[in-house]
Design a protein around this motif. Structure first.
Motif, PDB file in Angstrom:
ATOM      1  N   PRO A   7       0.831  -1.210   0.000  1.00  0.00           N
ATOM      2  CA  PRO A   7       0.000   0.000   0.000  1.00  0.00           C
ATOM      3  C   PRO A   7       0.860   1.253   0.000  1.00  0.00           C
ATOM      4  O   PRO A   7       1.927   1.286   0.605  1.00  0.00           O
ATOM      5  CB  PRO A   7      -0.804  -0.130   1.299  1.00  0.00           C
ATOM      6  N   ARG A   8       0.364   2.266  -0.681  1.00  0.00           N
ATOM      7  CA  ARG A   8       1.087   3.537  -0.770  1.00  0.00           C
ATOM      8  C   ARG A   8       0.379   4.580   0.085  1.00  0.00           C
ATOM      9  O   ARG A   8      -0.769   4.919  -0.173  1.00  0.00           O
ATOM     10  CB  ARG A   8       1.172   4.025  -2.220  1.00  0.00           C
ATOM     11  N   ASN A   9       1.064   5.074   1.070  1.00  0.00           N
ATOM     12  CA  ASN A   9       0.566   6.170   1.891  1.00  0.00           C
ATOM     13  C   ASN A   9       1.356   7.435   1.586  1.00  0.00           C
ATOM     14  O   ASN A   9       2.454   7.390   1.023  1.00  0.00           O
ATOM     15  CB  ASN A   9       0.681   5.828   3.381  1.00  0.00           C
ATOM     16  N   ASP A  10       0.809   8.580   1.969  1.00  0.00           N
ATOM     17  CA  ASP A  10       1.489   9.852   1.764  1.00  0.00           C
ATOM     18  C   ASP A  10       2.558  10.066   2.828  1.00  0.00           C
ATOM     19  O   ASP A  10       2.449   9.584   3.958  1.00  0.00           O
ATOM     20  CB  ASP A  10       0.501  11.012   1.810  1.00  0.00           C
ATOM     21  N   LEU A  11       3.599  10.812   2.440  1.00  0.00           N
ATOM     22  CA  LEU A  11       4.631  11.242   3.381  1.00  0.00           C
ATOM     23  C   LEU A  11       4.701  12.761   3.338  1.00  0.00           C
ATOM     24  O   LEU A  11       4.988  13.345   2.293  1.00  0.00           O
ATOM     25  CB  LEU A  11       5.992  10.648   3.008  1.00  0.00           C
ATOM     26  N   ASN A  12       4.401  13.401   4.468  1.00  0.00           N
ATOM     27  CA  ASN A  12       4.413  14.859   4.553  1.00  0.00           C
ATOM     28  C   ASN A  12       5.369  15.290   5.674  1.00  0.00           C
ATOM     29  O   ASN A  12       5.279  14.796   6.799  1.00  0.00           O
ATOM     30  CB  ASN A  12       3.011  15.412   4.846  1.00  0.00           C
ATOM     31  N   ILE A  13       6.247  16.232   5.346  1.00  0.00           N
ATOM     32  CA  ILE A  13       7.122  16.846   6.342  1.00  0.00           C
ATOM     33  C   ILE A  13       6.888  18.345   6.281  1.00  0.00           C
ATOM     34  O   ILE A  13       7.208  18.995   5.279  1.00  0.00           O
ATOM     35  CB  ILE A  13       8.600  16.518   6.085  1.00  0.00           C
ATOM     36  N   SER A  14       6.299  18.899   7.334  1.00  0.00           N
ATOM     37  CA  SER A  14       5.987  20.326   7.354  1.00  0.00           C
ATOM     38  C   SER A  14       6.854  21.102   8.341  1.00  0.00           C
ATOM     39  O   SER A  14       6.871  22.326   8.321  1.00  0.00           O
ATOM     40  CB  SER A  14       4.507  20.549   7.693  1.00  0.00           C
ATOM     41  N   GLY A  15       7.575  20.413   9.191  1.00  0.00           N
ATOM     42  CA  GLY A  15       8.487  21.076  10.107  1.00  0.00           C
ATOM     43  C   GLY A  15       9.909  20.643   9.807  1.00  0.00           C
ATOM     44  O   GLY A  15      10.385  20.772   8.682  1.00  0.00           O
ATOM     45  N   ILE A  16      10.601  20.137  10.820  1.00  0.00           N
ATOM     46  CA  ILE A  16      11.932  19.567  10.660  1.00  0.00           C
ATOM     47  C   ILE A  16      11.834  18.093  11.002  1.00  0.00           C
ATOM     48  O   ILE A  16      11.405  17.722  12.100  1.00  0.00           O
ATOM     49  CB  ILE A  16      12.962  20.267  11.571  1.00  0.00           C
ATOM     50  N   GLY A  17      12.221  17.239  10.063  1.00  0.00           N
ATOM     51  CA  GLY A  17      12.060  15.820  10.319  1.00  0.00           C
ATOM     52  C   GLY A  17      13.001  14.958   9.516  1.00  0.00           C
ATOM     53  O   GLY A  17      13.554  15.390   8.503  1.00  0.00           O
ATOM     54  N   GLY A  33      13.581  18.476   5.554  1.00  0.00           N
ATOM     55  CA  GLY A  33      13.477  17.038   5.720  1.00  0.00           C
ATOM     56  C   GLY A  33      14.697  16.300   5.220  1.00  0.00           C
ATOM     57  O   GLY A  33      15.378  16.743   4.281  1.00  0.00           O
ATOM     58  N   LYS A  34      14.962  15.164   5.852  1.00  0.00           N
ATOM     59  CA  LYS A  34      16.021  14.261   5.425  1.00  0.00           C
ATOM     60  C   LYS A  34      15.416  12.868   5.309  1.00  0.00           C
ATOM     61  O   LYS A  34      14.749  12.394   6.225  1.00  0.00           O
ATOM     62  CB  LYS A  34      17.166  14.247   6.428  1.00  0.00           C
ATOM     63  N   ILE A  35      15.633  12.250   4.150  1.00  0.00           N
ATOM     64  CA  ILE A  35      15.108  10.905   3.909  1.00  0.00           C
ATOM     65  C   ILE A  35      16.292   9.961   3.809  1.00  0.00           C
ATOM     66  O   ILE A  35      17.091  10.055   2.875  1.00  0.00           O
ATOM     67  CB  ILE A  35      14.240  10.867   2.638  1.00  0.00           C
ATOM     68  N   GLY A  36      16.396   9.051   4.766  1.00  0.00           N
ATOM     69  CA  GLY A  36      17.575   8.212   4.890  1.00  0.00           C
ATOM     70  C   GLY A  36      17.455   6.889   4.184  1.00  0.00           C
ATOM     71  O   GLY A  36      17.617   5.837   4.807  1.00  0.00           O
ATOM     72  N   GLY A  37      17.158   6.901   2.902  1.00  0.00           N
ATOM     73  CA  GLY A  37      17.052   5.655   2.148  1.00  0.00           C
ATOM     74  C   GLY A  37      16.459   5.893   0.782  1.00  0.00           C
ATOM     75  O   GLY A  37      16.267   7.029   0.342  1.00  0.00           O
ATOM     76  N   SER A  46       8.779  19.389  -3.311  1.00  0.00           N
ATOM     77  CA  SER A  46       9.481  20.072  -2.229  1.00  0.00           C
ATOM     78  C   SER A  46       9.329  21.578  -2.388  1.00  0.00           C
ATOM     79  O   SER A  46       9.736  22.150  -3.403  1.00  0.00           O
ATOM     80  CB  SER A  46      10.969  19.703  -2.214  1.00  0.00           C
ATOM     81  N   ASN A  47       8.724  22.191  -1.371  1.00  0.00           N
ATOM     82  CA  ASN A  47       8.668  23.645  -1.274  1.00  0.00           C
ATOM     83  C   ASN A  47       9.627  24.155  -0.196  1.00  0.00           C
ATOM     84  O   ASN A  47       9.714  25.351   0.036  1.00  0.00           O
ATOM     85  CB  ASN A  47       7.245  24.101  -0.945  1.00  0.00           C
ATOM     86  N   GLY A  48      10.316  23.216   0.446  1.00  0.00           N
ATOM     87  CA  GLY A  48      11.262  23.575   1.494  1.00  0.00           C
ATOM     88  C   GLY A  48      12.651  23.082   1.135  1.00  0.00           C
ATOM     89  O   GLY A  48      13.129  23.305   0.020  1.00  0.00           O
ATOM     90  N   THR A  49      13.293  22.372   2.071  1.00  0.00           N
ATOM     91  CA  THR A  49      14.634  21.837   1.865  1.00  0.00           C
ATOM     92  C   THR A  49      14.614  20.349   2.173  1.00  0.00           C
ATOM     93  O   THR A  49      14.175  19.938   3.247  1.00  0.00           O
ATOM     94  CB  THR A  49      15.651  22.539   2.783  1.00  0.00           C
ATOM     95  N   VAL A  50      15.097  19.535   1.240  1.00  0.00           N
ATOM     96  CA  VAL A  50      15.045  18.086   1.419  1.00  0.00           C
ATOM     97  C   VAL A  50      16.319  17.448   0.885  1.00  0.00           C
ATOM     98  O   VAL A  50      16.887  17.889  -0.125  1.00  0.00           O
ATOM     99  CB  VAL A  50      13.797  17.482   0.718  1.00  0.00           C
ATOM    100  N   GLY A  51      16.771  16.409   1.591  1.00  0.00           N
ATOM    101  CA  GLY A  51      17.895  15.607   1.134  1.00  0.00           C
ATOM    102  C   GLY A  51      17.494  14.154   1.102  1.00  0.00           C
ATOM    103  O   GLY A  51      16.926  13.630   2.066  1.00  0.00           O
ATOM    104  N   VAL A  52      17.765  13.490  -0.014  1.00  0.00           N
ATOM    105  CA  VAL A  52      17.477  12.062  -0.162  1.00  0.00           C
ATOM    106  C   VAL A  52      18.807  11.330  -0.197  1.00  0.00           C
ATOM    107  O   VAL A  52      19.610  11.535  -1.112  1.00  0.00           O
ATOM    108  CB  VAL A  52      16.669  11.780  -1.446  1.00  0.00           C
ATOM    109  N   GLU A  53      19.057  10.489   0.808  1.00  0.00           N
ATOM    110  CA  GLU A  53      20.340   9.816   0.931  1.00  0.00           C
ATOM    111  C   GLU A  53      20.432   8.545   0.092  1.00  0.00           C
ATOM    112  O   GLU A  53      21.481   7.913   0.057  1.00  0.00           O
ATOM    113  CB  GLU A  53      20.617   9.512   2.404  1.00  0.00           C
ATOM    114  N   GLY A  54      19.351   8.197  -0.588  1.00  0.00           N
ATOM    115  CA  GLY A  54      19.348   7.032  -1.463  1.00  0.00           C
ATOM    116  C   GLY A  54      18.923   7.417  -2.869  1.00  0.00           C
ATOM    117  O   GLY A  54      19.120   8.539  -3.317  1.00  0.00           O
TER     118      GLY A  54
END
Length: 242
Positions: A7-17, A33-37, A46-54
């Motif tokens: 199943p696919r659920n949404d992922l939302n980051i609105s603060g720092i996470g 946000g930082k996504i570790g994978g 992305s309307n903010g700042t995000v890093g995808v480590e994978g």
């Protein structure tokens, strides 16, 4: 027995996470946000700042903030209005750049439109490549159709294609003030194609079937097979029929 799809659920980051990778429907970043994978999703925004480590796999990617992807990116459509960095190779059917994008390796696409800034350390391969902004390509730009309207300096190590057209963009008056003092040129070591039409280009070697060298060009060597046109305002070292 048929396997059930995850199943696919949404992922939302609105603060720092910080979140792990996974399979999602929509991924939206409005904070930091930082996504570790690895990420597999339908839409990545992305309307903010995000890093995808994978790695990143998505049907669509829309960046109005800042994004960095460390792994490979496989996308159907990419629209960049902010700033993005891809450390590894990118495979994307349609690319629209109105902001600033840096490709640490190579980009493969069907269609690339550049209204902002594109920088690639490797090659850019696509079917159509159209530019009204700036690009710097450390390797080969290879496209069936290349349409460059110069309003900022651009460069590539090599350019190859079926139809290659480079024109100085007839810009509005406010752009003329910004451009003042810039050397608006396309620089390349080699340009090779079937039909080549150049203006304001500095190239070591131009090789093609039908070649037109317009105003503002500096070319060391032109090699042509069928037809040649040389503008008297351009500087061509030698011209050889092959």
């Amino acid at each position: 027995m048929e396997q059930k799809q995850q199943p696919r659920n949404d992922l939302n980051i609105s603060g720092i996470g910080r979140m792990g990778g996974g399979v999602f429907k929509d991924v939206k970043i409005d904070g930091m946000g930082k996504i570790g994978g690895d990420i597999d999703c339908l839409a990545f925004t992305s309307n903010g700042t995000v890093g995808v480590e994978g790695s990143l796999q998505a049907e669509s990617m829309n960046i109005n903030g800042t994004a960095k992807v460390e792994g490979t990116a496989t996308l159907d459509k990419m629209v960049i209005g902010g700033m993005s960095t891809f450390d590894d190779n990118v495979y994307c059917r349609s690319v629209v750049i109105n902001g600033r994008v840096t490709f640490g390796e190579s980009l493969k696409s069907d269609k690339v439109e550049v209204g902002g800034i594109l920088k690639a350390k490797g090659d850019v391969q696509c079917e159509t490549f159209s530019v009204k902004g700036h690009f710097t390509i450390g390797g080969l730009l290879n496209a069936d159709h290349v349409d460059i309207k110069l309003n900022l300096p651009c460069s590539a190590q090599e350019i190859g294609g079926e139809h290659i057209v480079v024109r100085k963009w007839k810009s509005p008056r406010f752009w003329e003030q910004i451009q003042h003092g810039f050397s608006i040129r396309l620089k390349a070591h080699n340009i090779e194609g079937n039909h080549i039409d150049l203006e304001y280009a500095e190239v070591d070697t131009v090789r093609g079937n039908d070649v037109s060298i317009g105003p503002g060009c500096t070319i060391r060597l032109v090699e042509y097979k069928n037809t040649i046109h040389l503008d008297p305002e351009s500087k061509v070292g030698s011209c050889v029929r092959i």
